[in-house]
Structure formats: structure tokens, C-alpha cells
Design a protein around this motif. Structure first.
Motif, short mmCIF file in Angstrom:
data_model
loop_
_atom_site.label_atom_id
_atom_site.label_comp_id
_atom_site.label_asym_id
_atom_site.label_seq_id
_atom_site.Cartn_x
_atom_site.Cartn_y
_atom_site.Cartn_z
N THR A 187 55.38 34.89 89.50
CA THR A 187 54.48 34.46 88.42
C THR A 187 53.89 33.08 88.69
OG1 THR A 187 56.31 33.61 87.09
CG2 THR A 187 55.64 35.88 86.68
N VAL B 157 56.23 34.31 81.37
CA VAL B 157 56.27 35.77 81.49
C VAL B 157 57.49 36.07 82.34
CG1 VAL B 157 55.11 37.85 82.33
CG2 VAL B 157 53.75 35.95 81.42
N GLU C 209 52.29 44.66 80.93
CA GLU C 209 51.57 44.23 82.13
C GLU C 209 50.17 43.67 81.78
OE1 GLU C 209 53.48 45.36 85.03
OE2 GLU C 209 52.19 44.19 86.35
N SER D 17 50.28 40.33 80.23
CA SER D 17 50.63 39.27 81.18
C SER D 17 49.38 38.77 81.92
CB SER D 17 51.72 39.74 82.16
OG SER D 17 51.21 40.65 83.11
#
Ligand code: ADP
Ligand code: GLC
Length: 477
Positions: free
Chosen positions: A380, A297, A355, A358
Motif C-alpha cells: 500500500t 487500508v 477493493e 481502496s
């Protein structure tokens, strides 16, 4: 109680292009517990003005702010105390905070963000009724002119801290625009804000703020080396005594696998990931596979090593691994990733920014890949730790500081949380992917790493305390 004015060009969840927004959005709540009150000064982009809504009231009128009138309004949004600069000539534009609809920097970005520093200095000088900060905490080049504008306005009784989130972005401006930005030509020197014949808005802050911080201890050291300093390593070495590396945290209320409303099946143990994994495979059109389900991501840029991943990918696929990637950025990388997805059943790519997706990816994957060439902190990999999604990362910046590499000794002691590799090149990544597949096949070891990661504190507590101490230091002058 310390009063701090945080000054930034983005702030989650209102406006975000990357981790800067996450940090600016999450730190104030963490600082509350340290007795620090933070007001966050933002450009009045349409999204910010909409979030503040009718509740906002005018606190300050500025008749001429870099080409037009402006006012400062106050309000609350997402639990944050916001001050927004309503200046339609600068900010009333749709799209992201920096780019025009064609993806180019707005030509007046220097003025758009100089305005941020100018208003911050006005506020520090006492322009708001009833509130004055003792410290200005500026973030990145967009707030880099704060100390110069304080000097220009004759304000001296406020402390200044500049946090470097990424030294690759420096806010360079042709020298002839210097006075338009209300800068003092006397500081256009090598020891000031001059950078190879241009004005660097970042260097202005680096040379004039009381203290400098960056977002991990390892990046603080790297910044003083030519390989990472992007031409500013000399400045960083000169200011070494005033530089601190304070590790970012993550917003552990938003990123909490036990209570995440954005994922199909919240969980508190690695085995709870199975339902999320099945859902993720279905969502990405991936079948069952013998190897690990890896995710990325990310912004798709050189920094993030996406080109290395494309080169190393066959190693993962040969071992039965899978890749699901979400990102946007360089058109050529987007195209190469789409080609890889078209060529391999076990590769799936979503170009865009999402978002909620993710979160689902973090919950469903076995491993998150972060093969960055440099990474000031990186968030992340920390989401990965919290979600039992083993990070495989390059050994640089915050990636070095947050992951415990699965070395033979760390494995023997049962403390490993992820895999690290260096140098950040395709060979290094290939080796790391093959180690990953070995560990994944050795089931219990991999599960232990997942558990270790989930138990590792990745919130803001320690770092908020470090910022609070720094505010005490500079604000006490
Ligand atoms: P950087 O700020 O350099 O981009 P970080 O890891 O610090 O890197 O922060 C990136 C943030 O942006 C994280 O919160 C990450 O989840 C988010 N992000 C990046 N790309 C995407 C995307 N395509 N969709 C959703 N979130 C993304
Ligand atoms: C920058 C860096 C990233 C960091 C983020 C927040 O965007 O690239 O590594 O996590 O800022 O500090």
C-alpha cells in the motif's frame, strides 16, 4: 524460454486475502518479458473453478489426494495460465481460503495445502501431457512441502525456490500427523522440519528448497535476527548464502492514477487529486480540515501497528488532520476504531474489504499511514507513491526499501518521498505525525514529495529480471 510452476494458495484477482495474492497474480505477466513462461497452480476453490469456467479441461486424475479423488484442470483467467486442483473434499467450501464461517482455521488446512505441494511434485515429475516445469516457485508455508514431496516421489531434476512473504505464518502441525502429510519421519529433526515439537510446513521448505527468497532486501536481513525471525532466524542464518531479498513491485496497470476507472477523476499530477479528495471526504462524511487527510487500508492486526495508531491519533487530530480507515481483522481493533470514529468528527472507519474503495481512498488522500511493527514488503505504501499519496511508514522491511525519508538533507536535495520512523512505537508514530503536519503546512515541500513519489518506479521490471536470473541458476542444474 524457462518454464516455471508457481504454487500458491491465493492469486489476485481470483482469490485474495493480502499482498501474497497481488504478487502471485502480477509476477507472471512481468516474467513474460524475461522469456519465462509461468503456470500458476492453485487450490480449486469455488471462485477459482468459476473463473476457469467451462473452458477448462482435465489434465491429470489423482484418485486419492488426502482423503478423496482430485483432478487438475487448466484454463485461463485474468490473463493468467492457471492449473487448478479440483478436489471438492478439500476446497469446495465457501468463505475465504483459510477460515471457516466462524473465523477459525479449517482443521484440515495442513492436508488442504499439503495437497498443493503433492500435485506440484506430480506435475514436476511429468504427470501433465506436454508440459514440465524446470523450476517450481513455491510461496509461503502453504507450498512449503514441495521439496519433501518431490523427494518422496523420486523427482530430482527440477529446481525449487521458496519465497517467504511473511515468516509469522509457519503452518504448524502436530507431529503425529506427519505421515498423514506424506512426510519422511527421518526429516523430523532440528535440521529438518521439526519446530519445538511440531511440524512446520514453512521450515520444511526453508530447509529443503534450493533457493530462498523474500520480498525485500531489508526483510532478508531482518529474518536472520531474533527480533524478526520468529524462531527461524537460526535457519535463515544457516541458509544465508541461498537467500535473496527481491523487492515486490505493484501491478502498475491496475494501480495507475492516470487511467484508473475506479476513481472519480483520474490524474497525472498531484493537483489532480483535489477532486478525488473532495469526493472521498463526502463519501466518508468528513468535513473540510486544515491538516492532512490520512488513510489506512490494511488488515487490522498487531503486525500492522493499528494499536499504535489508535494511541497516537490525538496528535494528528490536534493538528487538524483527518483519518479515513478501511480494514478488517481483530475484533478488538475493529471495535476500538469504531469507538474513535464515534468520538471524533475527523475520524471515519469502514470495517470490511473493498477493493474499489481502496482505489478511491488512494486517489483522494494526502497521506497513507503504514505503522507496521514488521513488514516483509508492503504494497500500500507503493500504491501511495504512485498516487501522490505521501507514505508515512515504520522503518522496517520493504517500507525501509521503498520510501525516502524526509530528513533535512533529503528535503534540501528535493528527493524525499515520505516519512519514516523507528522504533515502531506510539511515541515514534506521534513524532512522525507531527512532522507530517509540519510538512503539510509547508505546502510546496509536500507537493514536491508527492511529485517525487509519482515519478518513482514501483513496477515489476527490475525484480522480474532478478527472479528470471534465479530461475536460470536453479533450473540449470
Ligand atoms: P499484507 O499482505 O501483509 O496484508 P500488503 O501491503 O502486502 O500487506 O498487501 C495488502 C493488500 O491487500 C493490498 O493490495 C491492500 O490494498 C489490500 N487490502 C488490505 N486490506 C484491505 C481492505 N480492507 N480492503 C481492500 N483492500 C485491502
Ligand atoms: C505478506 C507481507 C507483506 C507483503 C506481502 C506480499 O503478506 O505481510 O508485507 O507485501 O506478503 O509479498
Amino acid at each position: 524460454m524457462r518454464d516455471v510452476l508457481s504454487v500458491a494458495s491465493e492469486c489476485a484477482p481470483l482469490v485474495k486475502t493480502g499482498g501474497l495474492a497481488d504478487v502471485v497474480g502480477a509476477l507472471p505477466a512481468a516474467l513474460k518479458g524475461e522469456g519465462v513462461r509461468v503456470l500458476t497452480l492453485l487450490p480449486g476453490y469455488p471462485k477459482v473453478m468459476a473463473a476457469l469456467g467451462a473452458a477448462s479441461g482435465t489434465l491429470l486424475d489423482e484418485p486419492e489426494l488426502f482423503g478423496g479423488p482430485a483432478r487438475v484442470v487448466a484454463g485461463q483467467a485474468a490473463g493468467l495460465d492457471i492449473l487448478a486442483i479440483e478436489a471438492p473434499h478439500l476446497y469446495a467450501r465457501e468463505c475465504g481460503p483459510y477460515l471457516d464461517p466462524e473465523g477459525r482455521d479449517w482443521p484440515d488446512n495442513p492436508e488442504r495445502f499439503a495437497a498443493l505441494s503433492w500435485i506440484a511434485a506430480r506435475i514436476a515429475g511429468g504427470a501433465l501431457p506436454g508440459w514440465r516445469p524446470s523450476v517450481i516457485h513455491a510461496h509461503d508455508w502453504q507450498a512449503g512441502l514441495v521439496a519433501d514431496h518431490l523427494a518422496k516421489q523420486g523427482v530430482s531434476d527440477v529446481g525449487t525456490i521458496l519465497t517467504i512473504h511473511n515468516i509469522a505464518f509457519q503452518g504448524l502441525v502436530p507431529a503425529h500427523r506427519l505421515e498423514d502429510l506424506r512426510l519422511d519421519p527421518g526429516r523430523y529433526t532440528q535440521g529438518g522440519f521439526e519446530y519445538w515439537g511440531q511440524v512446520s510446513m514453512l521450515k520444511a521448505g526453508l530447509t529443503a528448497c534450493d533457493k530462498l527468497t523474500t520480498v525485500s532486501p531489508t526483510y532478508a536481513n531482518e529474518l536472520m535476527r531474533p527480533e524478526f525471525g520468529m524462531g527461524l532466524d537460526g535457519v535463515m542464518r544457516e541458509r544465508r548464502a541461498d537467500l535473496a531479498g527481491i523487492l515486490n513491485g505493484i501491478d502498475d496497470a491496475t494501480w495507475n492514477p492516470g487511467e484508473d476507472a475506479l476513481i472519480p477523476a483520474p490524474y497525472t499530477r498531484p493537483r489532480g487529486k483535489a477532486a478525488n479528495k473532495a469526493a472521498l471526504r463526502e463519501e466518508f462524511g468528513l468535513g473540510e480540515a486544515a491538516g492532512p487527510l490520512c488513510i489506512v487500508v490494511s488488515r487490522l492486526t498487531e503486525q500492522k501497528g493499528i494499536d499504535l495508531l489508535i494511541e497516537a491519533l490525538p496528535v494528528l487530530l490536534e493538528r487538524g488532520g483527518q483519518l479515513a480507515l478501511l480494514g478488517s481483522g481483530h475484533r478488538s481493533m475493529e471495535a476500538a476504531l469504531n469507538d474513535a470514529a464515534a468520538a471524533h468528527d475527523n475520524v471515519a472507519v469502514r470495517i470490511g474489504y473493498d477493493e474499489a474503495l481502496s482505489h478511491r481512498m488512494m486517489a483522494g488522500a494526502d497521506t497513507i499511514l503504514v505503522p507496521s511493527r514488521f513488514e516483509p514488503c508492503g504494497l500500500t505504501q507503493m500504491y501511495g507513491l504512485r498516487y501522490g499519496t505521501v507514505p508515512l511508514v515504520a522503518l522496517t522491511g520493504g517500507l525501509a526499501d521503498t520510501v525516502i525519508n524526509a530528513s533535512p538533507m533529503a528535503l534540501e536535495r528535493g528527493v524525499a518521498t515520505g516519512l519514516q520512523f523507528w522504533p515502531a512505537d506510539a511515541e515514534g508514530l506521534k513524532n512522525a505525525l507531527s512532522r507530517l503536519c509540519d510538512l503539510y503546512e509547508a505546502g510546496p515541500t509536500f507537493r514536491q514529495m508527492q511529485k517525487n513519489g509519482m515519478a518513482q518506479p514501483v513496477g515489476w521490471a527490475g525484480s522480474a529480471a532478478a527472479y528470471a536470473r534465479l530461475y536460470d541458476e536453479v533450473g540449470a542444474r
